[in-house]
Scaffold this active site. Structure first.
Site, PDB file in Angstrom:
ATOM      1  N   ARG A  10     -16.056  10.695   6.877  1.00  0.00           N
ATOM      2  CA  ARG A  10     -14.848  11.378   7.369  1.00  0.00           C
ATOM      3  C   ARG A  10     -14.465  12.527   6.452  1.00  0.00           C
ATOM      4  O   ARG A  10     -14.054  13.598   6.905  1.00  0.00           O
ATOM      5  CB  ARG A  10     -13.688  10.382   7.488  1.00  0.00           C
ATOM      6  CG  ARG A  10     -13.856   9.415   8.653  1.00  0.00           C
ATOM      7  CD  ARG A  10     -12.897   8.246   8.533  1.00  0.00           C
ATOM      8  NE  ARG A  10     -11.518   8.689   8.473  1.00  0.00           N
ATOM      9  CZ  ARG A  10     -10.536   8.033   7.840  1.00  0.00           C
ATOM     10  NH1 ARG A  10     -10.792   6.883   7.226  1.00  0.00           N
ATOM     11  NH2 ARG A  10      -9.325   8.508   7.827  1.00  0.00           N
ATOM     12  N   HIS A  17       0.846  -1.197   0.000  1.00  0.00           N
ATOM     13  CA  HIS A  17       0.000   0.000   0.000  1.00  0.00           C
ATOM     14  C   HIS A  17       0.875   1.238   0.000  1.00  0.00           C
ATOM     15  O   HIS A  17       1.841   1.315   0.742  1.00  0.00           O
ATOM     16  CB  HIS A  17      -0.883   0.009   1.258  1.00  0.00           C
ATOM     17  CG  HIS A  17      -1.678   1.267   1.419  1.00  0.00           C
ATOM     18  ND1 HIS A  17      -2.934   1.424   0.884  1.00  0.00           N
ATOM     19  CD2 HIS A  17      -1.372   2.436   2.010  1.00  0.00           C
ATOM     20  CE1 HIS A  17      -3.372   2.642   1.161  1.00  0.00           C
ATOM     21  NE2 HIS A  17      -2.449   3.280   1.847  1.00  0.00           N
ATOM     22  N   SER A  44      -8.697   1.878   8.316  1.00  0.00           N
ATOM     23  CA  SER A  44      -9.191   1.909   6.937  1.00  0.00           C
ATOM     24  C   SER A  44      -8.248   1.127   6.013  1.00  0.00           C
ATOM     25  O   SER A  44      -8.684   0.287   5.207  1.00  0.00           O
ATOM     26  CB  SER A  44      -9.309   3.377   6.493  1.00  0.00           C
ATOM     27  OG  SER A  44      -9.460   3.487   5.106  1.00  0.00           O
ATOM     28  N   ASP A  72     -15.894   0.680   5.149  1.00  0.00           N
ATOM     29  CA  ASP A  72     -14.902   1.719   4.862  1.00  0.00           C
ATOM     30  C   ASP A  72     -15.426   2.739   3.862  1.00  0.00           C
ATOM     31  O   ASP A  72     -15.156   3.932   3.982  1.00  0.00           O
ATOM     32  CB  ASP A  72     -13.597   1.098   4.347  1.00  0.00           C
ATOM     33  CG  ASP A  72     -12.530   2.160   4.114  1.00  0.00           C
ATOM     34  OD1 ASP A  72     -12.147   2.821   5.097  1.00  0.00           O
ATOM     35  OD2 ASP A  72     -12.107   2.339   2.966  1.00  0.00           O
ATOM     36  N   LYS A  89      -8.764  -3.207   4.672  1.00  0.00           N
ATOM     37  CA  LYS A  89      -8.880  -3.563   3.251  1.00  0.00           C
ATOM     38  C   LYS A  89      -7.833  -4.599   2.851  1.00  0.00           C
ATOM     39  O   LYS A  89      -8.098  -5.472   2.021  1.00  0.00           O
ATOM     40  CB  LYS A  89      -8.767  -2.296   2.398  1.00  0.00           C
ATOM     41  CG  LYS A  89     -10.038  -1.441   2.478  1.00  0.00           C
ATOM     42  CD  LYS A  89      -9.922  -0.133   1.706  1.00  0.00           C
ATOM     43  CE  LYS A  89      -9.125   0.887   2.458  1.00  0.00           C
ATOM     44  NZ  LYS A  89      -9.156   2.239   1.881  1.00  0.00           N
TER      45      LYS A  89
END
Ligand code: URA
Ligand code: CA
Length: 433
Positions: A171, A85, A186, A164, A190
């Site tokens: 948010r 990520h 979050s 999410d 995932k």
């Protein structure tokens, strides 16, 4: 909407600095996803988390509840499946290159990605610029492709972590995106729902990133690794510099061109290469490759052409062809952004370059964009080329204005500021206890 007395009590407790227990987090997320709890109390909770912070056990409980809100993929494999990520960068072509590189080293990579966000690029947009390539793989196709060729890059399915989607948009509307606990939950939810056994996070720090300082980015990096480890996942997080664009190419398709050329060995930007080796090293480490084998394997995969071959297989598996991959090239309209004085490049505004590249790709297609020629620290004279623009939608003078010239070269910054590893955190917490 129903009134929930237990929820009012929980909100008051969180407001006053208490930690909520796992059962309460589960009940809140279940109720919110089911529509039994409306936005108002969840927005208040998100704000309390942003201001008060979250205990590790709360972040883990929230993450677990979020994972349970949707599908969880399983590869049915005894091999360690790795995902990676990036917190969003400019000119960050790393994913396109490390996915096939790491797969070619024998570690399977199941990469779930997002779209471009604000001034930062999205891996999906870069890959889809190659004619024919699709990223909307369904769960079964994603799993089957990873098991068959060792890698896949797909859009995060709406069926993974639906909590999410709902929470992130709330948010976004309520000023509660920059909470380290909410961000970590979050991201990690995932990755876990995507079936990853091990994960590497590349947390960007600087003016081109969501975390503006190295300190904040390091705190997020440590939180991500501790959270992943609490789910039994191997993890590493890098904190890397985003004060200037990472690679030379900034756009979408032109970053795919850069990835192809890098893998094929035609051209390797040294700054991008440094990032690639650092990220690939961590992916191979968490994927179970012995330390002494990591570097020789990665070099061999690049030099033998195995990494490029894997990229071509990925493109073919996702609907493209080798001819399409060979044929991609930057938009033919070129203009140069030139220096308007003499000096040394002291700063390149990564966010501005990202925005301008976005304007170019929106107007002129995916192969428009910006190529940085003069990096920070480069001496230039009036008229020298700072950057090349592909496409005609942006005034090159605007691109030149993203470059600051000064009398002296600024102190060199490290590209990789810190690496947080699961094993190091375990060692330091053992030392403390
Ligand atoms: N990226 C995510 O996926 N979630 C966040 O909350 C922030 C960045
Ligand atoms: Ca597994």
């Amino acid at each position: 909407m129903h009134d929930h007395p237990w929820l009012r009590l929980a909100l008051a407790a969180k407001r006053d600095g208490a930690a909520l227990d796992a059962g309460v987090w589960r009940r809140i997320i279940e109720g919110y996803v089911a529509g039994e709890i409306d936005d108002a109390p969840v927005a208040a909770l998100a704000m309390a988390c942003t201001i008060r912070g979250m205990a590790d056990a709360e972040i883990a409980a929230l993450t677990d509840a979020m994972v349970r809100s949707g599908d969880v993929l399983s590869f049915g494999s005894t091999r360690t499946i790795v995902d990676k990520h990036s917190s969003g960068g400019v000119g960050d072509t790393v994913s396109l290159i490390v996915v096939p590189l790491v797969a070619a080293c024998g570690v399977p990579v199941a990469k779930l990605s997002g779209r471009a966000l604000g001034h930062t690029g999205g891996t999906l947009d870069k890959l889809e610029a190659i004619p024919g390539v699709r990223t909307d793989l369904d769960n079964d196709a994603f799993v089957a492709q990873v098991n068959r060729i060792g890698c896949a890059v797909a859009a995060q399915s709406r069926r993974l972590v639906p909590a999410d989607l709902k929470l992130y948009s709330l948010r976004d509307r309520t000023g509660t995106v920059p909470s380290i606990g909410l961000i970590a939950a979050s991201i990690v939810s995932k990755k876990i729902a995507g079936g990853a056994d091990a994960m590497v996070f590349d947390v960007k720090a600087g003016s081109g990133a969501f975390m503006r300082t190295v300190e904040k980015a390091t705190e997020l990096a440590q939180t991500l690794v501790r959270l992943a480890a609490s789910f039994g996942r191997r993890a590493s997080a890098l904190v890397s510099d985003m004060e200037e664009p990472l690679g030379a190419a900034v756009g979408s398709g032109i970053e795919a061109v850069e990835a192809r050329d890098f893998l094929r060995g035609d051209e390797r930007d040294p700054r991008l290469a440094e990032a690639i080796f650092a990220v690939a090293h961590e992916m191979l480490r968490v994927g179970g490759v012995a330390a002494a084998e990591i570097e020789p394997r990665a070099l061999d995969a690049l030099q033998s052409g195995a990494a490029y071959e894997r990229f071509a297989l990925l493109v073919e598996a996702q609907g493209g062809s080798r001819a399409a991959l060979d044929g991609i090239a930057a938009h033919p309209h070129r203009a140069t952004a030139a220096a308007t004085g003499d000096g040394v490049v002291t700063r390149i505004d990564a966010a501005a370059i990202g925005e301008l590249a976005r304007e170019l790709t929106t107007a002129d297609g995916p192969f428009a964009g910006i190529r940085i020629i003069a990096r920070v620290g480069t001496p230039v004279r009036t008229g020298d080329v700072l950057a090349e623009c592909a496409g005609s939608a942006v005034d090159p003078a605007a691109v030149a204005r993203a470059f600051t010239l000064g009398a002296h070269a600024p102190p060199a910054r490290k590209l990789v500021e810190a690496i947080v590893r699961d094993a190091d955190l375990a060692a330091s917490s053992n030392a403390r206890s």
